[in-house]
Write a protein that holds these residues in place. Structure first.
Motif, mmCIF file in Angstrom:
data_model
loop_
_atom_site.group_PDB
_atom_site.id
_atom_site.type_symbol
_atom_site.label_atom_id
_atom_site.label_comp_id
_atom_site.label_asym_id
_atom_site.label_seq_id
_atom_site.Cartn_x
_atom_site.Cartn_y
_atom_site.Cartn_z
ATOM 1 N N GLU A 181 0.835 -1.196 0.000
ATOM 2 C CA GLU A 181 0.000 0.000 0.000
ATOM 3 C C GLU A 181 0.872 1.249 0.000
ATOM 4 O OE1 GLU A 181 -3.945 -0.499 2.365
ATOM 5 O OE2 GLU A 181 -2.373 -1.512 3.501
ATOM 6 N N GLN A 182 0.641 2.111 -0.969
ATOM 7 C CA GLN A 182 1.424 3.332 -1.107
ATOM 8 C C GLN A 182 0.568 4.526 -0.707
ATOM 9 O OE1 GLN A 182 4.831 3.415 -2.249
ATOM 10 N NE2 GLN A 182 4.547 1.246 -1.777
ATOM 11 N N MET A 183 0.724 4.983 0.534
ATOM 12 C CA MET A 183 -0.007 6.158 0.975
ATOM 13 C C MET A 183 0.773 6.894 2.049
ATOM 14 S SD MET A 183 -3.150 4.257 2.930
ATOM 15 C CE MET A 183 -2.895 3.086 4.254
ATOM 16 N N ARG A 184 0.481 8.190 2.133
ATOM 17 C CA ARG A 184 1.156 9.062 3.091
ATOM 18 C C ARG A 184 0.120 9.706 3.993
ATOM 19 N NH1 ARG A 184 4.646 12.216 -1.571
ATOM 20 N NH2 ARG A 184 5.839 10.404 -2.303
ATOM 21 N N ASN A 185 0.509 9.949 5.253
ATOM 22 C CA ASN A 185 -0.401 10.652 6.149
ATOM 23 C C ASN A 185 0.118 12.059 6.421
ATOM 24 O OD1 ASN A 185 1.771 9.728 7.630
ATOM 25 N ND2 ASN A 185 0.580 9.187 9.432
ATOM 26 N N SER A 186 -0.793 13.017 6.364
ATOM 27 C CA SER A 186 -0.499 14.421 6.606
ATOM 28 C C SER A 186 -1.568 14.982 7.533
ATOM 29 C CB SER A 186 -0.468 15.211 5.291
ATOM 30 O OG SER A 186 0.486 14.677 4.390
ATOM 31 N N TYR A 187 -1.298 16.167 8.093
ATOM 32 C CA TYR A 187 -2.311 16.786 8.946
ATOM 33 C C TYR A 187 -2.092 18.292 9.046
ATOM 34 C CZ TYR A 187 1.265 16.543 12.690
ATOM 35 O OH TYR A 187 2.417 16.673 13.433
ATOM 36 N N VAL A 188 -3.182 18.976 9.375
ATOM 37 C CA VAL A 188 -3.150 20.398 9.719
ATOM 38 C C VAL A 188 -3.418 20.504 11.210
ATOM 39 C CG1 VAL A 188 -4.301 22.628 9.437
ATOM 40 C CG2 VAL A 188 -3.863 21.188 7.428
ATOM 41 N N ALA A 189 -2.567 21.263 11.915
ATOM 42 C CA ALA A 189 -2.661 21.358 13.373
ATOM 43 C C ALA A 189 -2.972 22.774 13.815
ATOM 44 C CB ALA A 189 -1.357 20.892 14.030
ATOM 45 N N LEU A 190 -3.804 22.878 14.843
ATOM 46 C CA LEU A 190 -4.005 24.136 15.563
ATOM 47 C C LEU A 190 -3.014 24.149 16.707
ATOM 48 C CD1 LEU A 190 -5.575 26.738 16.218
ATOM 49 C CD2 LEU A 190 -7.158 25.330 17.560
ATOM 50 N N ASN A 191 -1.988 24.994 16.613
ATOM 51 C CA ASN A 191 -0.890 24.987 17.577
ATOM 52 C C ASN A 191 -1.200 25.925 18.742
ATOM 53 O OD1 ASN A 191 0.738 23.316 15.837
ATOM 54 N ND2 ASN A 191 1.050 25.133 14.579
ATOM 55 N N LEU A 192 -1.259 25.341 19.928
ATOM 56 C CA LEU A 192 -1.490 26.094 21.167
ATOM 57 C C LEU A 192 -0.350 25.790 22.121
ATOM 58 C CD1 LEU A 192 -5.264 25.196 21.625
ATOM 59 C CD2 LEU A 192 -4.331 27.221 20.504
ATOM 60 N N GLY A 193 0.240 26.835 22.694
ATOM 61 C CA GLY A 193 1.365 26.598 23.596
ATOM 62 C C GLY A 193 1.588 27.757 24.532
ATOM 63 N N ILE A 194 2.463 27.536 25.481
ATOM 64 C CA ILE A 194 2.850 28.583 26.429
ATOM 65 C C ILE A 194 4.354 28.507 26.641
ATOM 66 C CG2 ILE A 194 2.277 27.085 28.400
ATOM 67 C CD1 ILE A 194 1.493 29.692 29.905
ATOM 68 N N PHE A 195 5.028 29.662 26.508
ATOM 69 C CA PHE A 195 6.475 29.760 26.715
ATOM 70 C C PHE A 195 6.749 30.492 28.029
ATOM 71 C CE2 PHE A 195 6.731 29.328 22.025
ATOM 72 C CZ PHE A 195 7.712 28.344 21.966
ATOM 73 N N PHE A 196 7.817 30.045 28.715
ATOM 74 C CA PHE A 196 8.232 30.666 29.965
ATOM 75 C C PHE A 196 9.626 31.266 29.834
ATOM 76 C CE2 PHE A 196 5.320 27.214 30.983
ATOM 77 C CZ PHE A 196 4.390 27.873 31.779
#
Length: 222
Positions: A207-222
């Protein structure tokens, strides 16, 4: 398993190295990122196979930005990512032997992206950013659900272990952008969106397939 742990150690080297950087140039934080993933059939060697609807996933882990010039940063992370996608196989459209099987793939991996992040100057308590780079990951486990529909009825399968059928390593291209909001003297909140476009084969078989995604990036920096 020992080989996987050695690879994980190598992937974590960027985070270990940047810990030696001067604190004023180093920003550490945490992230939680929901994503929407899909499968792309890249070489349809199996007649009747097709990609289907996108599926939800999730990431969590630690972030690190290291400044090397004004507004220029080396950005990386160490995150556990759950990606999902759906494909289908249709034997025929009519007749007594017709059947259709829908597969849902759920792959969990550890990812260490390596990106260049460019940030704007701060104004009104916020900084815009854009980033571009590569993603590297190692598969932890993989599961599959299926729904088999025939003229005689429907059969279900849930949470089937297919770890050995999914490639151990995944490489991807990352592009995204967003805003960092200053909410305290040493605290910034990150909001953004990114595309993680896989360019290595997901499955280890024919099987020839690739997985991709779009992410909502939420984070906190200190």
């Amino acid at each position: 398993m020992k080989k996987q742990f050695r690879v994980l150690a190598l992937l974590a080297l960027p985070l270990l190295g940047i810990a030696q950087e001067p604190s004023k140039k180093l920003h550490l934080g945490f992230t939680v990122s929901p994503n929407v993933g899909w499968l792309q059939i890249t070489n349809n060697t199996i007649p009747g196979q097709s990609s289907e609807a996108a599926r939800m996933g999730f990431s969590y882990g630690v972030l690190a930005d290291v400044g090397f010039q004004k507004n220029y940063y080396f950005s990386t992370a160490f995150v556990v990512t759950s990606m999902s996608g759906r494909s289908a196989f249709t034997a025929s459209n009519t007749g007594p032997g017709s059947h259709r099987t829908e597969y849902t793939y759920k792959v969990r991996s550890i990812e260490v992206p390596v990106t260049l992040k460019l940030k704007s100057n701060e104004f009104s308590g916020r900084r815009f950013y854009g980033q571009f780079g590569l993603g590297s990951g190692i598969r932890l486990d993989a599961r599959q659900d299926y729904v088999l529909s025939t003229p005689d009825g429907t059969t279900f399968g849930e949470n089937i272990n297919i770890t050995d059928q999914v490639n151990t390593f995944r490489l991807s291209l990352i592009a995204g952008g967003g805003v960092e909001w200053k909410v305290g003297p040493d605290v910034n909140v990150l909001t953004g969106i990114s595309l993680n476009n896989g360019f290595t084969n997901t499955m280890s078989g024919s099987e020839q397939m690739r997985n991709s995604y779009v992410a909502l990036n939420l984070g906190i920096f200190f």
